[in-house]
Design a protein around this motif. Sequence first.
Motif, PDB file in Angstrom:
ATOM      1  N   GLN A  73      17.750  14.400 -27.441  1.00 46.28           N
ATOM      2  CA  GLN A  73      19.103  14.951 -27.385  1.00 46.28           C
ATOM      3  C   GLN A  73      19.822  14.496 -26.108  1.00 46.28           C
ATOM      4  OE1 GLN A  73      19.522  19.240 -28.148  1.00 46.28           O
ATOM      5  NE2 GLN A  73      17.594  19.164 -29.270  1.00 46.28           N
ATOM      6  N   ALA A  74      19.109  14.492 -24.995  1.00 42.96           N
ATOM      7  CA  ALA A  74      19.725  14.057 -23.738  1.00 42.96           C
ATOM      8  C   ALA A  74      20.177  12.601 -23.824  1.00 42.96           C
ATOM      9  CB  ALA A  74      18.739  14.241 -22.582  1.00 42.96           C
ATOM     10  N   VAL A  75      19.350  11.747 -24.414  1.00 41.44           N
ATOM     11  CA  VAL A  75      19.720  10.335 -24.592  1.00 41.44           C
ATOM     12  C   VAL A  75      20.949  10.216 -25.485  1.00 41.44           C
ATOM     13  CG1 VAL A  75      18.963   8.139 -25.583  1.00 41.44           C
ATOM     14  CG2 VAL A  75      17.389   9.481 -24.176  1.00 41.44           C
ATOM     15  N   ALA A  76      20.989  10.990 -26.567  1.00 41.66           N
ATOM     16  CA  ALA A  76      22.113  10.926 -27.499  1.00 41.66           C
ATOM     17  C   ALA A  76      23.420  11.355 -26.828  1.00 41.66           C
ATOM     18  CB  ALA A  76      21.826  11.810 -28.711  1.00 41.66           C
ATOM     19  N   LEU A  77      23.371  12.406 -26.011  1.00 42.47           N
ATOM     20  CA  LEU A  77      24.577  12.854 -25.328  1.00 42.47           C
ATOM     21  C   LEU A  77      25.052  11.820 -24.311  1.00 42.47           C
ATOM     22  CD1 LEU A  77      23.646  16.611 -24.863  1.00 42.47           C
ATOM     23  CD2 LEU A  77      25.477  15.707 -26.307  1.00 42.47           C
ATOM     24  N   ALA A  78      24.103  11.183 -23.628  1.00 43.89           N
ATOM     25  CA  ALA A  78      24.494  10.110 -22.713  1.00 43.89           C
ATOM     26  C   ALA A  78      25.174   8.979 -23.471  1.00 43.89           C
ATOM     27  CB  ALA A  78      23.264   9.590 -21.964  1.00 43.89           C
ATOM     28  N   GLY A  79      24.664   8.654 -24.657  1.00 46.77           N
ATOM     29  CA  GLY A  79      25.303   7.637 -25.484  1.00 46.77           C
ATOM     30  C   GLY A  79      26.702   8.027 -25.911  1.00 46.77           C
ATOM     31  N   THR A  80      26.910   9.298 -26.192  1.00 45.33           N
ATOM     32  CA  THR A  80      28.238   9.780 -26.562  1.00 45.33           C
ATOM     33  C   THR A  80      29.221   9.608 -25.410  1.00 45.33           C
ATOM     34  OG1 THR A  80      27.278  11.410 -28.077  1.00 45.33           O
ATOM     35  CG2 THR A  80      29.546  11.794 -27.356  1.00 45.33           C
ATOM     36  N   ALA A  81      28.768   9.924 -24.195  1.00 46.90           N
ATOM     37  CA  ALA A  81      29.639   9.785 -23.022  1.00 46.90           C
ATOM     38  C   ALA A  81      30.004   8.329 -22.764  1.00 46.90           C
ATOM     39  CB  ALA A  81      28.956  10.381 -21.797  1.00 46.90           C
ATOM     40  N   LEU A  82      29.099   7.412 -23.066  1.00 42.92           N
ATOM     41  CA  LEU A  82      29.350   5.999 -22.818  1.00 42.92           C
ATOM     42  C   LEU A  82      30.199   5.345 -23.900  1.00 42.92           C
ATOM     43  CD1 LEU A  82      25.780   4.937 -21.601  1.00 42.92           C
ATOM     44  CD2 LEU A  82      27.860   5.056 -20.202  1.00 42.92           C
ATOM     45  N   ALA A  83      30.148   5.887 -25.122  1.00 41.06           N
ATOM     46  CA  ALA A  83      30.833   5.266 -26.255  1.00 41.06           C
ATOM     47  C   ALA A  83      32.338   5.513 -26.181  1.00 41.06           C
ATOM     48  CB  ALA A  83      30.269   5.796 -27.562  1.00 41.06           C
ATOM     49  N   GLY A  84      33.079   4.748 -27.014  1.00 42.72           N
ATOM     50  CA  GLY A  84      34.525   4.932 -27.037  1.00 42.72           C
ATOM     51  C   GLY A  84      35.156   4.619 -28.370  1.00 42.72           C
ATOM     52  N   SER A  85      34.319   4.499 -29.421  1.00 42.57           N
ATOM     53  CA  SER A  85      34.848   4.197 -30.748  1.00 42.57           C
ATOM     54  C   SER A  85      33.958   4.836 -31.802  1.00 42.57           C
ATOM     55  CB  SER A  85      34.934   2.681 -30.964  1.00 42.57           C
ATOM     56  OG  SER A  85      33.649   2.088 -30.864  1.00 42.57           O
ATOM     57  N   PHE A  86      34.393   4.760 -33.068  1.00 44.25           N
ATOM     58  CA  PHE A  86      33.746   5.508 -34.137  1.00 44.25           C
ATOM     59  C   PHE A  86      32.277   5.119 -34.323  1.00 44.25           C
ATOM     60  CE2 PHE A  86      32.475   6.044 -38.561  1.00 44.25           C
ATOM     61  CZ  PHE A  86      32.762   7.389 -38.768  1.00 44.25           C
ATOM     62  N   ALA A  87      31.972   3.825 -34.404  1.00 48.48           N
ATOM     63  CA  ALA A  87      30.616   3.397 -34.745  1.00 48.48           C
ATOM     64  C   ALA A  87      29.576   3.863 -33.721  1.00 48.48           C
ATOM     65  CB  ALA A  87      30.568   1.882 -34.928  1.00 48.48           C
ATOM     66  N   PRO A  88      29.760   3.618 -32.402  1.00 48.46           N
ATOM     67  CA  PRO A  88      28.748   4.117 -31.457  1.00 48.46           C
ATOM     68  C   PRO A  88      28.700   5.640 -31.385  1.00 48.46           C
ATOM     69  CG  PRO A  88      30.569   3.078 -30.284  1.00 48.46           C
ATOM     70  CD  PRO A  88      30.747   2.749 -31.727  1.00 48.46           C
ATOM     71  N   TRP A  89      29.841   6.302 -31.590  1.00 45.89           N
ATOM     72  CA  TRP A  89      29.801   7.768 -31.657  1.00 45.89           C
ATOM     73  C   TRP A  89      28.965   8.230 -32.848  1.00 45.89           C
ATOM     74  CZ3 TRP A  89      35.643   8.065 -30.321  1.00 45.89           C
ATOM     75  CH2 TRP A  89      35.792   8.308 -28.946  1.00 45.89           C
ATOM     76  N   ALA A  90      29.107   7.534 -33.969  1.00 42.31           N
ATOM     77  CA  ALA A  90      28.311   7.891 -35.142  1.00 42.31           C
ATOM     78  C   ALA A  90      26.822   7.696 -34.870  1.00 42.31           C
ATOM     79  CB  ALA A  90      28.752   7.068 -36.344  1.00 42.31           C
ATOM     80  N   GLY A  91      26.464   6.593 -34.199  1.00 43.28           N
ATOM     81  CA  GLY A  91      25.063   6.376 -33.853  1.00 43.28           C
ATOM     82  C   GLY A  91      24.510   7.459 -32.941  1.00 43.28           C
ATOM     83  N   SER A  92      25.306   7.872 -31.966  1.00 40.24           N
ATOM     84  CA  SER A  92      24.878   8.949 -31.076  1.00 40.24           C
ATOM     85  C   SER A  92      24.748  10.267 -31.820  1.00 40.24           C
ATOM     86  CB  SER A  92      25.875   9.093 -29.916  1.00 40.24           C
ATOM     87  OG  SER A  92      25.874   7.942 -29.109  1.00 40.24           O
ATOM     88  N   ALA A  93      25.646  10.516 -32.788  1.00 41.91           N
ATOM     89  CA  ALA A  93      25.561  11.738 -33.588  1.00 41.91           C
ATOM     90  C   ALA A  93      24.272  11.777 -34.398  1.00 41.91           C
ATOM     91  CB  ALA A  93      26.772  11.847 -34.509  1.00 41.91           C
ATOM     92  N   VAL A  94      23.868  10.622 -34.923  1.00 43.08           N
ATOM     93  CA  VAL A  94      22.611  10.556 -35.669  1.00 43.08           C
ATOM     94  C   VAL A  94      21.430  10.886 -34.749  1.00 43.08           C
ATOM     95  CG1 VAL A  94      21.025   9.002 -36.872  1.00 43.08           C
ATOM     96  CG2 VAL A  94      23.467   8.955 -37.418  1.00 43.08           C
ATOM     97  N   LEU A  95      21.398  10.278 -33.562  1.00 45.59           N
ATOM     98  CA  LEU A  95      20.317  10.561 -32.617  1.00 45.59           C
ATOM     99  C   LEU A  95      20.295  12.031 -32.201  1.00 45.59           C
ATOM    100  CD1 LEU A  95      20.271   7.516 -30.159  1.00 45.59           C
ATOM    101  CD2 LEU A  95      18.643   8.062 -31.985  1.00 45.59           C
ATOM    102  N   LEU A  96      21.475  12.586 -31.971  1.00 45.51           N
ATOM    103  CA  LEU A  96      21.541  13.994 -31.604  1.00 45.51           C
ATOM    104  C   LEU A  96      21.012  14.876 -32.733  1.00 45.51           C
ATOM    105  CD1 LEU A  96      22.453  15.998 -29.408  1.00 45.51           C
ATOM    106  CD2 LEU A  96      24.718  16.034 -30.496  1.00 45.51           C
ATOM    107  N   GLY A  97      21.345  14.510 -33.973  1.00 50.94           N
ATOM    108  CA  GLY A  97      20.833  15.263 -35.115  1.00 50.94           C
ATOM    109  C   GLY A  97      19.324  15.176 -35.239  1.00 50.94           C
ATOM    110  N   VAL A  98      18.759  13.981 -35.006  1.00 53.04           N
ATOM    111  CA  VAL A  98      17.304  13.829 -35.071  1.00 53.04           C
ATOM    112  C   VAL A  98      16.623  14.670 -33.990  1.00 53.04           C
ATOM    113  CG1 VAL A  98      15.392  12.204 -34.812  1.00 53.04           C
ATOM    114  CG2 VAL A  98      17.412  11.541 -36.130  1.00 53.04           C
ATOM    115  N   GLY A  99      17.143  14.598 -32.767  1.00 55.43           N
ATOM    116  CA  GLY A  99      16.550  15.377 -31.687  1.00 55.43           C
ATOM    117  C   GLY A  99      16.614  16.872 -31.946  1.00 55.43           C
ATOM    118  N   THR A 100      17.744  17.337 -32.465  1.00 58.25           N
ATOM    119  CA  THR A 100      17.878  18.766 -32.752  1.00 58.25           C
ATOM    120  C   THR A 100      16.964  19.178 -33.897  1.00 58.25           C
ATOM    121  OG1 THR A 100      20.185  18.585 -32.045  1.00 58.25           O
ATOM    122  CG2 THR A 100      19.546  20.606 -33.168  1.00 58.25           C
ATOM    123  N   ALA A 101      16.807  18.312 -34.896  1.00 56.28           N
ATOM    124  CA  ALA A 101      15.896  18.615 -36.004  1.00 56.28           C
ATOM    125  C   ALA A 101      14.454  18.749 -35.522  1.00 56.28           C
ATOM    126  CB  ALA A 101      15.989  17.518 -37.064  1.00 56.28           C
TER     127      ALA A 101
END
Length: 436
Positions: free
Chosen positions: A326-354
């Motif tokens: 989850q920490a890695v995914a949130l860092a990716g969200t902060a670094l991203a700036g468009s739909f595709a990388p945000w979507a990738g970070s959302a997937v990682l965040l979902g996996v970590g939370t699961a």
Amino acid sequence: MSRPVASSSSGLRLGLQANLAQFCLLVGVNALVGGMVGQERTVVSLLATQIFGLAAVTAALTYIVAFGLTKAATNFLAGTLADRYGRKPVLVAGWMVGLPVPLLLIWAPSWGWVVAANVLLGVNQGLCWSTTVIMKIDLAGPKRRGLAMGLNEAAGYLAVALTAYLTGLIAARAGLRPEPFYLGLAYAGLGLGVSALLVRETRGYAQFEAHLTDIDHTTDANPESDTTRAAAGSRRLSTREVVVRTSFREPALSACSQAGLVNNLNDGLAWGLLPLLFARDGLPVGQVGLLAALYPAVWGLGQLVTGPLSDRLGRKPLITGGMLLQAVALAGTALAGSFAPWAGSAVLLGVGTAMVYPTLLAAVSDVAHPSWRASAVGVYRLWRDTGFAVGALLAGLVADLAGLEAAVWVVAALTAVSGMVVALRMYETHRPAAQS
């Protein structure tokens, strides 16, 4: 050493297969509970800025603070009430409180009405979600708690995801209200009807399991066995004792409580602040809704795997790894700036939370004796859902002072620290080899 499925004198049997019909009904009820939250995930933060004109992020997230504090307190109350009066009355009461929520969101003439609606939503979620968790633990017995919690949380968060996506589509075509909240009206009415008419009381199953656990204790010569450790806490504890043990004194329970708080701290960020971040950078409402749905969708589906996986591998590896992911995914969200990388970070965040969510509940259930388990689950969920309020306040304050991305970085760092606390403090609560 495993014990065979036993029957009580009243015909009660522990296990998913023995209670499949009622278990599946409760899975459906929890999907409706999740849908009540899902109606807000895309729309309400946008209402704050676009309809009610709230400029400060902290002010815009007050509805999540109200929701989190109320739900946290109600979780604690739900566990105590469920032990004292039974599970079903608490479930039905929660649905009755939830009925006015969509109407308040539809008719709100000021932001204070939205905050009030979220106080009621917090009570609804605290009573209903806590009780469906407790009832599934009652029915499943000790061997398949991870699977039971995976199914419960998957149903709830898939409904969150689906409803967030649908309300985003509806809002893009018909406006931010009233149409998106018609789904909530349907969920509340159906949930109340099913809970009142079809759900059965399950407190007797917990009492039956407590009896079996204490019998095992009298025949088990191994002081390190799971049944011995559980029976050591079989004395009926006061509410204060349960609070102290779950929050601070017992290593695994306290580690789970802090991890649950931080997990929902970052979920509060994802719920309230990330839609503002996405909209600020120019995403249309439909894409904001898709991102808001993607994270809980992966979270929900993932729990169908991670819940039973924790029954096979143990609880601690999934909790530690999930928090760090989850920490890695949130860092990716902060670094991203468009739909595709945000979507990738959302997937990682979902996996970590699961990985974390059903496993924490299963771990708490492993340690707490059936005689005070519902209360321990309530205390854990009090800490966990306090994270919504802490996350909204922290994210709002940091965002107002230093920007939206800075708030995401702060929460990412806290999530990483929480994972390390689990790694250092928690012991393994479920030894699969002992269950074979």
